[in-house]
Design an enzyme around this catalytic site. Structure first.
Site, PDB file in Angstrom:
ATOM      1  N   CYS A  34      34.450 -60.325 -32.994  1.00  0.00           N
ATOM      2  CA  CYS A  34      35.636 -59.556 -32.988  1.00  0.00           C
ATOM      3  C   CYS A  34      36.788 -60.035 -33.138  1.00  0.00           C
ATOM      4  O   CYS A  34      37.152 -60.813 -31.927  1.00  0.00           O
ATOM      5  CB  CYS A  34      35.483 -58.478 -32.071  1.00  0.00           C
ATOM      6  SG  CYS A  34      36.876 -57.119 -32.076  1.00  0.00           S
ATOM      7  N   ASP A  41      29.930 -59.920 -32.213  1.00  0.00           N
ATOM      8  CA  ASP A  41      29.374 -58.702 -33.135  1.00  0.00           C
ATOM      9  C   ASP A  41      28.177 -59.065 -33.805  1.00  0.00           C
ATOM     10  O   ASP A  41      28.001 -60.290 -34.394  1.00  0.00           O
ATOM     11  CB  ASP A  41      30.380 -58.301 -34.034  1.00  0.00           C
ATOM     12  CG  ASP A  41      31.553 -57.432 -33.823  1.00  0.00           C
ATOM     13  OD1 ASP A  41      31.594 -56.818 -32.633  1.00  0.00           O
ATOM     14  OD2 ASP A  41      32.470 -57.506 -34.332  1.00  0.00           O
ATOM     15  N   ILE A  56      19.755 -68.337 -55.021  1.00  0.00           N
ATOM     16  CA  ILE A  56      20.487 -69.018 -53.921  1.00  0.00           C
ATOM     17  C   ILE A  56      19.226 -69.767 -52.986  1.00  0.00           C
ATOM     18  O   ILE A  56      18.063 -69.113 -53.013  1.00  0.00           O
ATOM     19  CB  ILE A  56      20.985 -67.886 -53.033  1.00  0.00           C
ATOM     20  CG1 ILE A  56      21.954 -68.694 -51.903  1.00  0.00           C
ATOM     21  CG2 ILE A  56      20.012 -66.964 -52.030  1.00  0.00           C
ATOM     22  CD1 ILE A  56      23.361 -69.135 -52.407  1.00  0.00           C
ATOM     23  N   HIS A  75      34.433 -56.671 -39.919  1.00  0.00           N
ATOM     24  CA  HIS A  75      33.310 -56.317 -40.498  1.00  0.00           C
ATOM     25  C   HIS A  75      33.364 -56.194 -41.956  1.00  0.00           C
ATOM     26  O   HIS A  75      32.620 -56.837 -42.904  1.00  0.00           O
ATOM     27  CB  HIS A  75      32.569 -54.903 -40.044  1.00  0.00           C
ATOM     28  CG  HIS A  75      32.276 -54.772 -38.638  1.00  0.00           C
ATOM     29  ND1 HIS A  75      32.131 -53.699 -37.786  1.00  0.00           N
ATOM     30  CD2 HIS A  75      32.164 -56.093 -37.721  1.00  0.00           C
ATOM     31  CE1 HIS A  75      31.885 -54.174 -36.455  1.00  0.00           C
ATOM     32  NE2 HIS A  75      31.865 -55.282 -36.524  1.00  0.00           N
TER      33      HIS A  75
END
Length: 139
Positions: A34, A41, A56, A75
């Site tokens: 955070c 988080d 990928i 986020h």
């Protein structure tokens, strides 16, 4: 053996470039910090994409995701940054990243970001009737 996180995403040639098909990945152990409190988080990331010419490479994705472990980021920002980096690396026909962050202060946060390649249009879905679960014996 690589033991360090890395922002370098690697790709490989899509073996079936003539067909739209979905690749689904679940990343259950995403962590970042955070930016306000420095507290960790945790999130579950779900990646769905329809490749064009490139896919990928999984180990590079793992090391890339790991690179956020000690990074302070919101986020919304990290979800969109990951999506942008994947788009740059692969240039997929379609990609969606869903980030489901675990509870923080009594609030769950989900962020969904997606990208469509210009000019790409998905095929209409085909809905098939479901079959009952099969067993090796008949009753």
């Amino acid at each position: 053996m690589t033991t360090q996180p890395s922002k370098q995403l690697e790709t490989f040639e899509n073996p079936i470039q003539t067909r739209d098909y979905r690749i689904h990945m679940e990343i259950p152990e995403f962590t970042c910090l955070c930016p306000k409190t420095g507290q960790p988080d945790f999130a579950r990331l779900t990646l769905d994409y329809i490749p064009d010419k490139k896919c990928i490479e999984l180990k590079s994705l793992k090391l890339y995701i790991w690179s956020y472990r000690n990074e302070g980021t919101f986020h919304e920002a990290v979800t969109n940054q990951i999506l942008d980096d994947l788009v740059i690396a692969m240039k997929p026909r379609f990609i969606r990243l869903t980030s489901k962050f675990y509870v923080r202060g009594g609030i769950f946060t989900n962020v969904v970001a997606e990208h469509r390649k210009k000019g790409w249009h998905p095929q209409p879905p085909v809905f098939l009737e479901s079959f009952d679960e099969q067993f090796n014996t008949r009753s």
